[in-house]
Design a protein around this motif. Structure first.
Motif, PDB file in Angstrom:
ATOM      1  N   UNK A 434       0.832  -1.205   0.000  1.00 12.37           N
ATOM      2  CA  UNK A 434       0.000   0.000   0.000  1.00 12.37           C
ATOM      3  C   UNK A 434       0.866   1.253   0.000  1.00 12.37           C
ATOM      4  N   UNK A 435       0.345   2.289  -0.639  1.00 10.64           N
ATOM      5  CA  UNK A 435       1.073   3.556  -0.720  1.00 10.64           C
ATOM      6  C   UNK A 435       0.695   4.413   0.474  1.00 10.64           C
ATOM      7  N   UNK A 436       1.654   4.573   1.361  1.00 10.74           N
ATOM      8  CA  UNK A 436       1.418   5.353   2.565  1.00 10.74           C
ATOM      9  C   UNK A 436       1.827   6.800   2.332  1.00 10.74           C
ATOM     10  N   UNK A 437       1.129   7.682   2.989  1.00  9.70           N
ATOM     11  CA  UNK A 437       1.611   9.060   3.066  1.00  9.70           C
ATOM     12  C   UNK A 437       1.069   9.653   4.353  1.00  9.70           C
ATOM     13  N   UNK A 438       1.913  10.299   5.078  1.00  5.93           N
ATOM     14  CA  UNK A 438       1.473  10.931   6.317  1.00  5.93           C
ATOM     15  C   UNK A 438       2.042  12.339   6.432  1.00  5.93           C
ATOM     16  N   UNK A 504       8.724   7.413   3.005  1.00  4.33           N
ATOM     17  CA  UNK A 504       9.560   8.595   3.204  1.00  4.33           C
ATOM     18  C   UNK A 504       9.458   9.571   2.036  1.00  4.33           C
ATOM     19  N   UNK A 505       9.581   9.052   0.837  1.00  3.86           N
ATOM     20  CA  UNK A 505       9.554   9.968  -0.303  1.00  3.86           C
ATOM     21  C   UNK A 505       8.162  10.578  -0.482  1.00  3.86           C
ATOM     22  N   UNK A 506       7.121   9.739  -0.317  1.00  7.64           N
ATOM     23  CA  UNK A 506       5.768  10.264  -0.515  1.00  7.64           C
ATOM     24  C   UNK A 506       5.440  11.329   0.531  1.00  7.64           C
ATOM     25  N   UNK A 507       5.886  11.132   1.771  1.00  3.73           N
ATOM     26  CA  UNK A 507       5.545  12.080   2.840  1.00  3.73           C
ATOM     27  C   UNK A 507       6.580  13.208   2.925  1.00  3.73           C
ATOM     28  N   UNK A 508       7.825  12.843   3.162  1.00  2.16           N
ATOM     29  CA  UNK A 508       8.872  13.855   3.360  1.00  2.16           C
ATOM     30  C   UNK A 508       9.180  14.572   2.045  1.00  2.16           C
ATOM     31  N   UNK A 638      23.190 -15.740  -5.210  1.00  3.11           N
ATOM     32  CA  UNK A 638      22.386 -14.769  -5.964  1.00  3.11           C
ATOM     33  C   UNK A 638      22.939 -14.587  -7.378  1.00  3.11           C
ATOM     34  N   UNK A 639      22.178 -14.983  -8.392  1.00  2.98           N
ATOM     35  CA  UNK A 639      22.580 -14.675  -9.763  1.00  2.98           C
ATOM     36  C   UNK A 639      22.234 -13.211 -10.081  1.00  2.98           C
ATOM     37  N   UNK A 640      22.528 -12.787 -11.272  1.00  2.00           N
ATOM     38  CA  UNK A 640      22.158 -11.423 -11.674  1.00  2.00           C
ATOM     39  C   UNK A 640      20.632 -11.337 -11.748  1.00  2.00           C
ATOM     40  N   UNK A 641      20.070 -10.373 -11.046  1.00  5.36           N
ATOM     41  CA  UNK A 641      18.624 -10.183 -11.077  1.00  5.36           C
ATOM     42  C   UNK A 641      18.274  -9.069 -12.061  1.00  5.36           C
ATOM     43  N   UNK A 642      17.096  -9.208 -12.602  1.00  4.33           N
ATOM     44  CA  UNK A 642      16.582  -8.209 -13.538  1.00  4.33           C
ATOM     45  C   UNK A 642      15.454  -7.471 -12.818  1.00  4.33           C
ATOM     46  N   UNK A 643      15.681  -6.226 -12.464  1.00  7.34           N
ATOM     47  CA  UNK A 643      14.640  -5.435 -11.802  1.00  7.34           C
ATOM     48  C   UNK A 643      14.262  -4.276 -12.713  1.00  7.34           C
ATOM     49  N   UNK A 644      12.990  -4.166 -12.997  1.00  8.65           N
ATOM     50  CA  UNK A 644      12.513  -3.181 -13.967  1.00  8.65           C
ATOM     51  C   UNK A 644      11.377  -2.369 -13.361  1.00  8.65           C
ATOM     52  N   UNK A 645      11.407  -1.090 -13.599  1.00  9.53           N
ATOM     53  CA  UNK A 645      10.281  -0.242 -13.198  1.00  9.53           C
ATOM     54  C   UNK A 645       9.540   0.237 -14.435  1.00  9.53           C
ATOM     55  N   UNK A 646       8.244   0.035 -14.443  1.00 10.88           N
ATOM     56  CA  UNK A 646       7.441   0.509 -15.575  1.00 10.88           C
ATOM     57  C   UNK A 646       7.103   1.978 -15.350  1.00 10.88           C
ATOM     58  N   UNK A 647       6.895   2.660 -16.451  1.00  7.97           N
ATOM     59  CA  UNK A 647       6.418   4.048 -16.343  1.00  7.97           C
ATOM     60  C   UNK A 647       5.004   4.023 -15.788  1.00  7.97           C
ATOM     61  N   UNK A 648       4.789   4.794 -14.763  1.00  7.51           N
ATOM     62  CA  UNK A 648       3.430   4.864 -14.233  1.00  7.51           C
ATOM     63  C   UNK A 648       3.188   6.280 -13.733  1.00  7.51           C
ATOM     64  N   UNK A 649       2.141   6.873 -14.223  1.00  4.77           N
ATOM     65  CA  UNK A 649       1.801   8.238 -13.818  1.00  4.77           C
ATOM     66  C   UNK A 649       0.606   8.168 -12.878  1.00  4.77           C
ATOM     67  N   UNK A 650       0.787   8.618 -11.668  1.00  6.36           N
ATOM     68  CA  UNK A 650      -0.316   8.596 -10.703  1.00  6.36           C
ATOM     69  C   UNK A 650      -0.458   9.978 -10.091  1.00  6.36           C
ATOM     70  N   UNK A 651      -1.454  10.738 -10.513  1.00  2.00           N
ATOM     71  CA  UNK A 651      -1.599  12.112 -10.021  1.00  2.00           C
ATOM     72  C   UNK A 651      -2.257  12.188  -8.652  1.00  2.00           C
ATOM     73  N   UNK A 652      -2.709  11.040  -8.125  1.00  2.00           N
ATOM     74  CA  UNK A 652      -3.524  11.090  -6.900  1.00  2.00           C
ATOM     75  C   UNK A 652      -2.750  10.822  -5.618  1.00  2.00           C
ATOM     76  N   UNK A 653      -1.695  10.031  -5.707  1.00  2.00           N
ATOM     77  CA  UNK A 653      -1.054   9.538  -4.467  1.00  2.00           C
ATOM     78  C   UNK A 653      -0.412  10.640  -3.639  1.00  2.00           C
ATOM     79  N   UNK A 654       0.279  11.542  -4.299  1.00  3.46           N
ATOM     80  CA  UNK A 654       0.957  12.641  -3.602  1.00  3.46           C
ATOM     81  C   UNK A 654       1.502  13.574  -4.670  1.00  3.46           C
TER      82      UNK A 654
END
Lengths: 696, 329
Positions: A434-438, A504-508, A638-654
């Motif tokens: 869940x996306x927290x923000x305080x 931290x990033x969403x709140x601070x 641990x072998x080489x891991x592939x970590x990928x972030x998709x583009x996602x635009x969310x104007x509501x979270x913060x």
């Protein structure tokens, strides 16, 4: 004007860290510093009959042996920090002769040097009246948790729907206790000046340390100052303020000198929290075409007898998939243990292990591809709240991941892929957090020399708070990174939520953004008014979530794909490859995000294959309280891991559009691996960790 | 840690004199210092023997000589050891961590104490640490404990990997004292616990291991060490096997077999060797012989799986050698 947000800026604090100039809690130097060592209870429950300090006190350099016998009763004013359990009361340390759990601090030895204190601690003779502690998860008397996560949830009629379902799975999953094991040990230096107390303490929540110590010692909040600029990993174990912090302050007051107290690795298993042991039963009902008709998810977790630790164990099952009939039931079993706490994706890591394994079992039962099964159950809205998701990209994560791991190689029939001694299997699991923000505050100082200082009581246990806040400030203030200084880790700075729960990033970050905007307009105003530049511009802003949380369900999503090899004769499981695809809103720093995702995935490997705190249930002793026998992954695992972030635009979270990634990348890993092991071998391992004897 | 005196010995005579004055030898310190921190070992005086001239590895005409102070890493990377005694090199490389292998001496490795958690916890009973106090491991956390060579008084495994390879390869230790030197086969050096689990070997007070000798033979080049463990680095064996075979024309002429992770001492298996010798090199030979390895094994609560795993480990090691024995085309 965005220039740095989204760029892979190297860590701004990296030079300090790699040259050893970053000062961690135990490294601050004070004149006249004395050293304290905790004596841990050697019974799992009982009473202290006698503490004989005579020999210890006769040793050179020994200043004091402090126990309930010679220390004052502390005020322990009521204090509930953001991260303290709603029900129960913290352990009051050295206040009575009761031993509530193995390893509870029962005395503190203070000496001129650490070596003298350690030596003397072995000379203190303690007699106990021991009782047998009880460990009764899951069958013991349980209680309904209060104050946060619901004990009971339902929509529709899951029992009825299960009874009439075309297909059912009914499985029970066990997760043992796990300990955080950050590299930096808990450490506190405490110094008194009259009624003023300064502490250098390893923490993820600076203001709370000051507030708790003020409450424990009956001080004015303003008279307690916490300093913690750097944290060497924490994973949740430094969110709460634990007894050793109080003990350091108590010892410093007792001997009238500043005192340093560092927990041993062993003591880090005895009173600074852990992931609770959990028992979960998941029942799924579905049509033969894969659509879920019923979901019943029960969870039972351990807690202490003095506090009810609760976590979001069963949150995800309520919204993860579309399903008309859902019941969740959450219970706690109090045991003779110390209180569990938040650890690496608390609740979600455990709950999603069970749910995502059960989904795999259902896919196998229905002969439907596990990725496809998840796609067929993609909800349009959050059905538990009847509100839309602010954004949800699980489908894209699953599709991208399937492509990257070359999912088409997978054979539905277990054991069909083999290379020499190795059975090869592929597994998938969804992830969510869940996306927290305080509410958070930050202060910006624009200096006459054109530099800026950002001040906020945040912490940085490794994800890169220093760097990401620098990027946000640079973009808002139009400054290069070398002209922006971020100051955090101090309880006198503007207040923020704890550095945990991926918030931290969403709140601070939102607070820093607001403060920068305010500083910029103050600068413009000053320019328009023709005032003479020369003095500092200071802007402090508080940023709080609006009502968007009421209108939207806010979560980050991801998909984890694991390829494992299982030795057909020896049961050894090796990871061949792992792909994590995440959609977590805007990624402020792809370099740090990638690093954090890899770290989370490695942690998940530990949960899947290695981690388990061994408790001798006869007396409560922990038998692997060290880094040789409590196994976490090594590089060789641990072998080489592939970590990928998709583009996602969310104007509501913060305002920044960020969702947090620290916990997310931990979730689903254990399930993906367990599912891959099934695909390789045909064996369902429902109790973690997946050790080799379970596969013989 | 209890206070202790510390001195350095630069000649054997100094070392013996210090030992006679209640001294304990210390080389790499990777076991002893660890246990002193836990309060398990409480020597009054440490005698640092690192300056003694016992670091050399020498290939003699009929044996390999490893100085007792040679480091694990040094032996593992020695070209002669790698070529002529691969099981020794492999066992070392599969041990501990790179840091520990750089510090730990070969003599110290042979004398390392068990990882049994009850032995290492002074708040617990332990017959090995405090004779007569009891053995909580028998009914406690015992997944990694022994199934062979145990007694009602002790079920702790011997933790060394390389000792298993050395026992398989008929190694001896040379032991020095003021009275002179004696040589003892490593297999006879260790003592099973019986009712005296606190006595682990035959060293007399003040004696010092000065060298390890491994005889040459047609089998040593065809040797290997297979280690099954829970993670791929820095972890003790769940089971392990050191095997060596001399093969001619598809038939086993000679065999050496020892197992680790399963026994209270490095466990030589002559009955398994006997079942291999004279037999054709084949999967059925391996399986039949390996099955004998767990004869007389006594499982505990959490380690019964080793009765299944140990024969499989032996078979794997033998198969590894079989692959090597096939002449290159």
């Amino acid at each position: 004007m965005s220039r740095l947000i989204g760029e892979p800026l190297p860590r701004v604090d990296a030079p300090l860290k790699v040259t050893g100039r970053a000062t961690y809690a135990a490294e601050h130097r004070l004149p006249d510093l004395a050293h304290a060592v905790i004596i841990s209870a050697a019974v799992g429950k009982g009473r202290i009959l006698e503490i004989d300090s005579r020999r210890a006190l006769g040793e050179p350099g020994v200043l004091a042996v402090i126990s309930h016998l010679n220390t004052a009763r502390l005020p322990y004013r009521p204090h509930k920090g953001w991260i303290d359990p709603t029900v129960g009361e913290r352990l009051h340390v050295l206040q009575d002769d009761f031993v509530r759990h193995w390893g509870q601090p029962v005395a503190v030895v203070v000496a001129e040097t650490l070596e003298q204190a350690e030596h003397a601690s072995h000379l203190v003779g303690i007699r106990y009246e021991a009782e047998a502690p009880s460990f009764t998860v899951p069958d013991g008397e349980s209680i309904e948790p209060q104050g946060g996560y619901p004990a009971n949830y339902s929509r529709g009629d899951a029992d009825q729907a299960l009874a009439t379902a075309e297909h059912r799975v009914d499985c029970t999953y066990l997760i043992p206790r796990e300990n955080h094991n950050p590299i930096e040990p808990h450490a506190t230096i405490a110094q008194w000046d009259g009624q003023r107390l300064t502490v250098w303490d390893k923490t993820q929540f600076p203001t709370n340390v000051a507030e708790e110590l003020a409450a424990v010692f009956g001080l004015e909040r303003a008279n307690v100052h916490l300093i913690c600029p750097f944290v060497g990993g924490a994973f949740g174990t430094s969110l709460r303020t634990w007894p050793h912090t109080t003990l350091a302050a108590l010892a410093a007051r007792h001997v009238g000198r500043p005192v340093k107290l560092v927990l041993t690795r062993k003591q880090m298993y005895f009173g600074t929290g852990y992931r609770p042991e959990t028992w979960q039963r998941v029942r799924l009902g579905a049509h033969s075409t894969g659509e879920l008709t019923a979901l019943k998810h029960e969870g039972i977790a351990e807690t202490s007898r003095y506090e009810h630790y609760i976590e979001g164990l069963l949150n995800a099952p309520r919204f993860m998939y579309s399903c008309p009939h859902v019941t969740t039931s959450y219970r706690l079993v109090p045991q003779d243990v110390h209180t569990p706490t938040y650890m690496r994706a608390p609740g979600a890591a455990s709950g999603m292990f069970a749910l995502e394994c059960a989904m795999d079992e259902l896919a196998h039962e229905l002969r439907i591809d596990p990725v496809e099964l998840r796609l067929r159950n993609e909800p349009k809205i959050d059905e538990s709240r009847n509100v839309p998701f602010s954004s949800r990209s699980l489908v894209q994560c699953l599709r991208t991941g399937a492509e990257r791991i070359r999912w088409h190689r997978r054979r539905a029939e277990p054991g069909a892929l083999r290379e020499g001694h190795w059975l090869v299997g592929l597994g998938v699991a969804s992830a969510t957090y869940h996306t927290l923000r305080n509410t958070a505050s930050a202060r910006v100082r624009l200096r006459p020399d054109g530099t800026a200082v950002i001040e906020t009581a945040a912490a940085d246990m490794g994800p890169g708070t220093y760097t990401s806040l620098t990027q946000i400030a640079c973009d808002e203030l139009g400054l290069p990174p070398e002209k922006v200084q971020v100051v955090i880790g101090d309880s006198n700075l503007p207040r923020v939520p704890p550095h945990g729960g991926s918030q931290t990033l969403s709140s601070v970050g939102s607070a820093v953004l607001a403060a920068c905007l305010a500083a910029r307009s103050a600068r413009q105003e000053r320019a328009h008014s023709g005032a003479i530049a020369g003095s500092e511009i200071v802007a402090t802003e508080t940023s709080q979530p609006g009502d968007a949380t009421k209108r939207y369900s806010m979560h980050a999503f991801g998909a984890v794909f694991a390829e494992v090899m299982v030795d057909v004769d020896l049961g050894i499981v090796r990871l061949a490859h792992m792909v994590g695809v995440y959609a977590a809103g805007r990624i402020v720093n792809p370099r740090l995000a990638h690093s954090q995702a890899i770290g989370g995935m490695v942690g998940g490997v530990g949960m899947a294959l290695l981690e388990e705190t061994h408790i001798d249930r006869r007396d409560g002793r922990i038998t692997n309280a060290n880094l040789a026998e409590y196994l976490v992954p090594t590089n060789a695992d641990i072998p080489v891991f592939d970590a990928v972030f998709l583009d996602e635009h969310d104007p509501h979270v913060n305002p920044l559009g960020v969702k947090g990634i620290g916990e997310l990348s931990y979730v689903g890993v254990a399930a993906a691996i367990a599912n891959a092991v099934f695909n390789a071998t045909g064996k369902r391992i429902r109790d973690l960790p997946i050790t080799l004897e379970k596969l013989l | 840690m209890m206070p202790f005196a510390f001195q350095r010995a630069t000649a054997l005579a100094d070392a013996f004199a210090a030992a006679a004055n209640r001294g304990r030898y210390v080389a790499g310190g990777t076991t002893l210092v660890d246990l002193m921190r836990e309060g398990v070992e409480t020597p009054e005086r440490l005698v640092d023997i690192n300056a003694l001239p016992l670091h050399e590895i020498r290939l003699r005409p009929d044996h390999l000589e490893i100085g007792a102070l040679a480091r694990m890493a040094q032996v593992a990377a020695n070209a002669d050891v790698m070529r002529l005694y691969p099981a020794i090199s492999q066992a070392l490389l599969l041990s501990a961590s790179a840091q520990l292998r750089n510090m730990a001496s070969m003599g110290g490795n042979l004398l390392q104490r068990t990882r049994c958690p009850y032995f290492r916890d002074v708040t617990s009973a332990c017959n090995k640490r405090e004779p007569g106090s009891g053995c909580p491991a028998r009914d406690g956390v015992n997944r990694l404990h022994a199934i062979l060579g145990t007694s009602e008084h002790c079920v702790a495994t011997h933790a060394s990997d390389v000792a298993v390879a050395l026992v398989a390869l008929d190694a001896s230790v040379r032991i020095a004292s003021p009275e002179g030197e004696r040589r003892i086969p490593l297999e006879q050096f260790y003592r099973v616990p019986g009712d005296t689990p606190h006595i682990e070997h035959v060293l007399r007070p003040g004696e010092l291991i000065v060298a390890i000798e491994v005889p040459a033979g047609p089998h040593t080049e065809q040797s290997t060490y297979v280690k099954v463990r829970d993670r791929q680095s820095y972890e003790f064996a769940v089971t392990s096997a050191a095997v060596a075979l001399a093969v001619d024309d598809g038939r086993i002429l000679d065999a050496r077999v020892a197992a680790g992770g399963v026994a209270t001492v490095p466990w030589r298996m002559r009955h398994v060797e006997a079942a291999l010798i004279g037999q054709p090199l084949s999967a059925s030979t391996f399986r039949a012989a390996a099955r004998l390895s767990v004869e007389g094994a006594v499982p505990l609560t959490f380690n019964a799986f080793k009765i299944e795993l140990l024969p499989r480990t032996l078979v794997r090691a033998l198969e590894t050698l079989e692959t090597l024995a096939v002449p290159a085309l």
